[in-house]
Design a protein around this motif. Structure first.
Motif, PDB file in Angstrom:
ATOM      1  N   ALA A 221      -2.279  10.863  -5.132  1.00 47.76           N
ATOM      2  CA  ALA A 221      -2.388   9.457  -5.526  1.00 47.76           C
ATOM      3  C   ALA A 221      -3.809   9.083  -5.915  1.00 47.76           C
ATOM      4  N   VAL A 222      -4.779   9.918  -5.555  1.00 48.95           N
ATOM      5  CA  VAL A 222      -6.185   9.628  -5.863  1.00 48.95           C
ATOM      6  C   VAL A 222      -6.533  10.142  -7.252  1.00 48.95           C
ATOM      7  N   LEU A 223      -6.241  11.418  -7.492  1.00 48.11           N
ATOM      8  CA  LEU A 223      -6.486  12.035  -8.793  1.00 48.11           C
ATOM      9  C   LEU A 223      -5.153  12.071  -9.538  1.00 48.11           C
ATOM     10  N   ARG A 224      -4.874  11.036 -10.315  1.00 52.33           N
ATOM     11  CA  ARG A 224      -3.548  10.873 -10.914  1.00 52.33           C
ATOM     12  C   ARG A 224      -3.483  11.473 -12.307  1.00 52.33           C
ATOM     13  N   GLY A 225      -2.484  12.319 -12.521  1.00 51.34           N
ATOM     14  CA  GLY A 225      -2.254  12.884 -13.836  1.00 51.34           C
ATOM     15  C   GLY A 225      -1.006  13.742 -13.836  1.00 51.34           C
TER      16      GLY A 225
ATOM     17  N   ILE B 152       0.843  -1.203   0.000  1.00 52.29           N
ATOM     18  CA  ILE B 152       0.000   0.000   0.000  1.00 52.29           C
ATOM     19  C   ILE B 152       0.875   1.247   0.000  1.00 52.29           C
ATOM     20  N   ARG B 153       1.910   1.249   0.824  1.00 54.10           N
ATOM     21  CA  ARG B 153       2.803   2.405   0.875  1.00 54.10           C
ATOM     22  C   ARG B 153       3.531   2.607  -0.455  1.00 54.10           C
ATOM     23  N   GLN B 154       3.862   1.507  -1.139  1.00 50.32           N
ATOM     24  CA  GLN B 154       4.516   1.629  -2.445  1.00 50.32           C
ATOM     25  C   GLN B 154       3.590   2.302  -3.453  1.00 50.32           C
ATOM     26  N   ILE B 155       2.316   1.952  -3.410  1.00 53.40           N
ATOM     27  CA  ILE B 155       1.351   2.543  -4.341  1.00 53.40           C
ATOM     28  C   ILE B 155       1.202   4.041  -4.084  1.00 53.40           C
ATOM     29  N   LEU B 156       1.268   4.437  -2.823  1.00 51.89           N
ATOM     30  CA  LEU B 156       1.147   5.853  -2.474  1.00 51.89           C
ATOM     31  C   LEU B 156       2.446   6.620  -2.707  1.00 51.89           C
ATOM     32  N   ASP B 157       3.554   5.919  -2.793  1.00 54.54           N
ATOM     33  CA  ASP B 157       4.852   6.555  -2.951  1.00 54.54           C
ATOM     34  C   ASP B 157       4.916   7.313  -4.277  1.00 54.54           C
ATOM     35  N   TYR B 158       5.301   8.568  -4.205  1.00 52.01           N
ATOM     36  CA  TYR B 158       5.340   9.398  -5.409  1.00 52.01           C
ATOM     37  C   TYR B 158       6.278   8.832  -6.477  1.00 52.01           C
TER      38      TYR B 158
ATOM     39  N   ALA C 120       4.272   7.583 -11.830  1.00 48.60           N
ATOM     40  CA  ALA C 120       4.262   7.549 -13.294  1.00 48.60           C
ATOM     41  C   ALA C 120       3.744   6.227 -13.835  1.00 48.60           C
ATOM     42  N   ASP C 121       3.950   5.133 -13.100  1.00 43.22           N
ATOM     43  CA  ASP C 121       3.491   3.827 -13.580  1.00 43.22           C
ATOM     44  C   ASP C 121       3.137   2.936 -12.387  1.00 43.22           C
ATOM     45  N   PRO C 122       1.914   3.078 -11.868  1.00 46.43           N
ATOM     46  CA  PRO C 122       1.509   2.253 -10.724  1.00 46.43           C
ATOM     47  C   PRO C 122       1.024   0.868 -11.117  1.00 46.43           C
ATOM     48  N   TYR C 123       0.912   0.591 -12.414  1.00 46.10           N
ATOM     49  CA  TYR C 123       0.206  -0.609 -12.859  1.00 46.10           C
ATOM     50  C   TYR C 123       0.908  -1.920 -12.511  1.00 46.10           C
ATOM     51  N   PRO C 124       2.243  -2.002 -12.532  1.00 44.89           N
ATOM     52  CA  PRO C 124       2.877  -3.243 -12.041  1.00 44.89           C
ATOM     53  C   PRO C 124       2.563  -3.510 -10.566  1.00 44.89           C
ATOM     54  N   LEU C 125       2.463  -2.449  -9.765  1.00 45.00           N
ATOM     55  CA  LEU C 125       2.096  -2.622  -8.361  1.00 45.00           C
ATOM     56  C   LEU C 125       0.654  -3.090  -8.231  1.00 45.00           C
ATOM     57  N   TYR C 126      -0.217  -2.582  -9.085  1.00 37.48           N
ATOM     58  CA  TYR C 126      -1.616  -3.034  -9.058  1.00 37.48           C
ATOM     59  C   TYR C 126      -1.710  -4.526  -9.375  1.00 37.48           C
ATOM     60  N   ALA C 127      -0.864  -4.991 -10.303  1.00 40.72           N
ATOM     61  CA  ALA C 127      -0.875  -6.418 -10.631  1.00 40.72           C
ATOM     62  C   ALA C 127      -0.526  -7.254  -9.408  1.00 40.72           C
ATOM     63  N   LYS C 128       0.448  -6.790  -8.598  1.00 39.88           N
ATOM     64  CA  LYS C 128       0.774  -7.486  -7.353  1.00 39.88           C
ATOM     65  C   LYS C 128      -0.387  -7.396  -6.368  1.00 39.88           C
ATOM     66  N   LEU C 129      -1.030  -6.250  -6.330  1.00 39.08           N
ATOM     67  CA  LEU C 129      -2.140  -6.044  -5.405  1.00 39.08           C
ATOM     68  C   LEU C 129      -3.289  -7.001  -5.707  1.00 39.08           C
ATOM     69  N   ARG C 130      -3.545  -7.254  -6.988  1.00 40.61           N
ATOM     70  CA  ARG C 130      -4.658  -8.138  -7.372  1.00 40.61           C
ATOM     71  C   ARG C 130      -4.430  -9.588  -6.958  1.00 40.61           C
ATOM     72  N   GLU C 131      -3.202  -9.928  -6.603  1.00 39.88           N
ATOM     73  CA  GLU C 131      -2.961 -11.289  -6.113  1.00 39.88           C
ATOM     74  C   GLU C 131      -3.692 -11.529  -4.798  1.00 39.88           C
ATOM     75  N   THR C 132      -4.016 -10.460  -4.088  1.00 38.86           N
ATOM     76  CA  THR C 132      -4.839 -10.532  -2.875  1.00 38.86           C
ATOM     77  C   THR C 132      -6.007  -9.574  -3.092  1.00 38.86           C
ATOM     78  N   PRO C 133      -7.099 -10.034  -3.725  1.00 39.50           N
ATOM     79  CA  PRO C 133      -8.172  -9.124  -4.148  1.00 39.50           C
ATOM     80  C   PRO C 133      -8.719  -8.227  -3.047  1.00 39.50           C
ATOM     81  N   VAL C 134      -8.759  -8.734  -1.801  1.00 36.44           N
ATOM     82  CA  VAL C 134      -9.185  -7.907  -0.665  1.00 36.44           C
ATOM     83  C   VAL C 134      -8.041  -7.966   0.347  1.00 36.44           C
ATOM     84  N   LEU C 135      -7.272  -6.898   0.412  1.00 36.79           N
ATOM     85  CA  LEU C 135      -6.066  -6.861   1.230  1.00 36.79           C
ATOM     86  C   LEU C 135      -6.307  -6.047   2.497  1.00 36.79           C
ATOM     87  N   HIS C 136      -6.072  -6.660   3.656  1.00 39.83           N
ATOM     88  CA  HIS C 136      -6.169  -5.946   4.935  1.00 39.83           C
ATOM     89  C   HIS C 136      -4.787  -5.427   5.298  1.00 39.83           C
TER      90      HIS C 136
END
Length: 411
Positions: free
Chosen positions: A394-398, A6-12, A16-32
């Motif tokens: 990190a919420v409104l990305r652009g 989670i901290r990696q996804i928020l890390d500035y 520029a490219d959060p999508y590889p991290l999202y792929a790791k995140l989806r390995e645990t669809p609901v992460l606590h």
């Protein structure tokens, strides 16, 4: 030491490219996260929760502490009450229904479509104003000023007052994207001052529209009609401010992300320059591929929810990640490929359920016009920086800036 995901996804550094991290995140669809936040990253689970009445948008119902600093909203500390975006039924339904009467179908189907010629003239004028074709900041010249002008025209703000709206939008946008080392006390004071000035201006304009209505959205908000009654002055102010803040920021990102994606996919850019009729399909795929809203961090479970093999307890914080869900390979074929010819684009770019983006019709039209005019008029456009500098949010990305060059600007 490696940061938690989670901290990696928020890390500035990963903006520029959060999508590889999202792929790791989806390995645990609901992460606590181990504290009280549950992060949901897969398409079907996100869609389910967006339609689940056990999920609240009113953060006052949350019983856990926000340790990430993402749930502070533009209206935090404001003298205005929460907009309907932050409320649950039945109050949400009343406010949204009354507001929608003056915005779109079925009561005002002409409202957005009727602005098309005017908006075309606005975006053409912005492109005409570009002087240095060797280094164009697309954000500064087009994608930032265009949406706030569109919202002014939608509401019926007199043309001579539009510069004041631009100033308030600048200040409120800065509050969403703080810079490192910036004094938060000074920033918060500037934000409150802008909110007070905006609220006072809108209150005055609403009273003028009640006395002398025009053919604009603010006049209809001020007048009210139908079985749900009219909005109070403070409710009309809150709704108009919501359109300015939420509608403006997301559309800036959609246009900028869109042009960046087209420049990275020159064959699609060429198609658009030759045939603007494909603009709607391009925009829909952009909303899947590079959505302006990457995270929805302000949902709360108000009952125990079993989903994805996990029980989310009542009172827990919910983060929904549409930026990840839109790239879910269990939902979309070859999801990391930008393909405007994709037959199935049921994306999460505008959310879903009762809180589906209110301003979606306007955002779509603005983005279609901006991208099609840029594609046609910029001769041999090219990226000068890739990746560009991104906003810290990190919420409104652009991109904060998108520097491009071109040989010349066609008439």
């Amino acid at each position: 030491m490696t940061q938690p995901l989670i901290r990696q996804i928020l890390d500035y550094d990963n903006r520029a490219d959060p999508y590889p991290l999202y792929a790791k995140l989806r390995e645990t669809p609901v992460l606590h996260d181990g504290h009280g936040t549950y992060v949901v990253s897969t398409y079907w689970e996100i869609l389910s929760l967006l339609h689940d009445p056990r999920v609240s948008s009113d953060r006052r119902k949350r019983t856990v502490q926000d340790i990430y600093g993402l749930t502070q909203d533009p209206d935090e500390g404001s003298t205005l009450p929460p907009p309907f975006l932050r409320l649950d039924p039945p109050e949400h339904d009343r406010l949204r229904t009354v507001t929608n009467r003056s915005f779109g179908p079925p009561h005002s189907p002409h409202r957005v479509l009727g602005m098309r010629d005017e908006l075309e003239a606005v975006v053409s004028g912005l492109i005409d104003g570009i002087e240095d074709t060797d280094r164009i900041d697309l954000v500064e010249h087009v994608s930032y000023p265009f949406p706030v002008t569109a919202i002014c025209r939608l509401l019926g703000v007199p043309h001579e007052d539009e510069p004041r709206f631009h100033t308030w939008a600048d200040t409120l946008a800065a509050s969403l994207d703080p810079m490192p080392g910036e004094d938060p006390t000074e920033r918060n004071q500037r934000t409150r001052d802008a909110q007070l000035q905006l609220g006072g201006y809108l209150a005055e304009l609403i009273e003028k529209r009640r006395a002398h209505p025009g053919d604009d959205m603010l006049s209809e908000l001020a007048a009210g009609a139908g079985e749900h009654g009219e909005l109070s002055t403070i409710e009309a102010i809150t709704t108009a401010a919501l359109l300015l803040i939420a509608g403006h920021e997301t559309t800036v990102n959609l246009i900028t992300n869109g042009m960046l994606t087209l420049l990275r996919n020159p064959e699609v850019l060429k198609r658009l320059s030759e045939d603007p009729r494909i603009a709607p399909r391009i925009v829909e795929e952009l909303l899947r591929y590079e959505p302006p809203v990457q995270l929805i961090p302000n949902r709360t479970a108000v009952a125990d929810i079993d989903i994805g093999g996990v029980t989310i307890p009542s009172g827990a914080a919910l983060w929904l990640v549409p930026g990840s869900g839109n790239r879910d390979p269990l939902r979309f074929t070859d999801p990391d490929r930008f393909d405007p010819d994709r037959e199935d684009i049921e994306h999460l770019g505008f959310g879903s359920g009762i809180h589906i983006c209110f301003g979606a019709p306007l955002a779509r039209q603005e983005t279609e016009l901006a991208l099609s005019h840029l594609a046609r008029r910029l001769h041999n456009p090219r990226l000068l920086e890739d990746p560009p500098p991104y906003r810290r949010n990190a919420v409104l990305r652009g991109p904060r800036h998108l520097y491009i060059g071109c040989d010349d600007i066609r008439p």
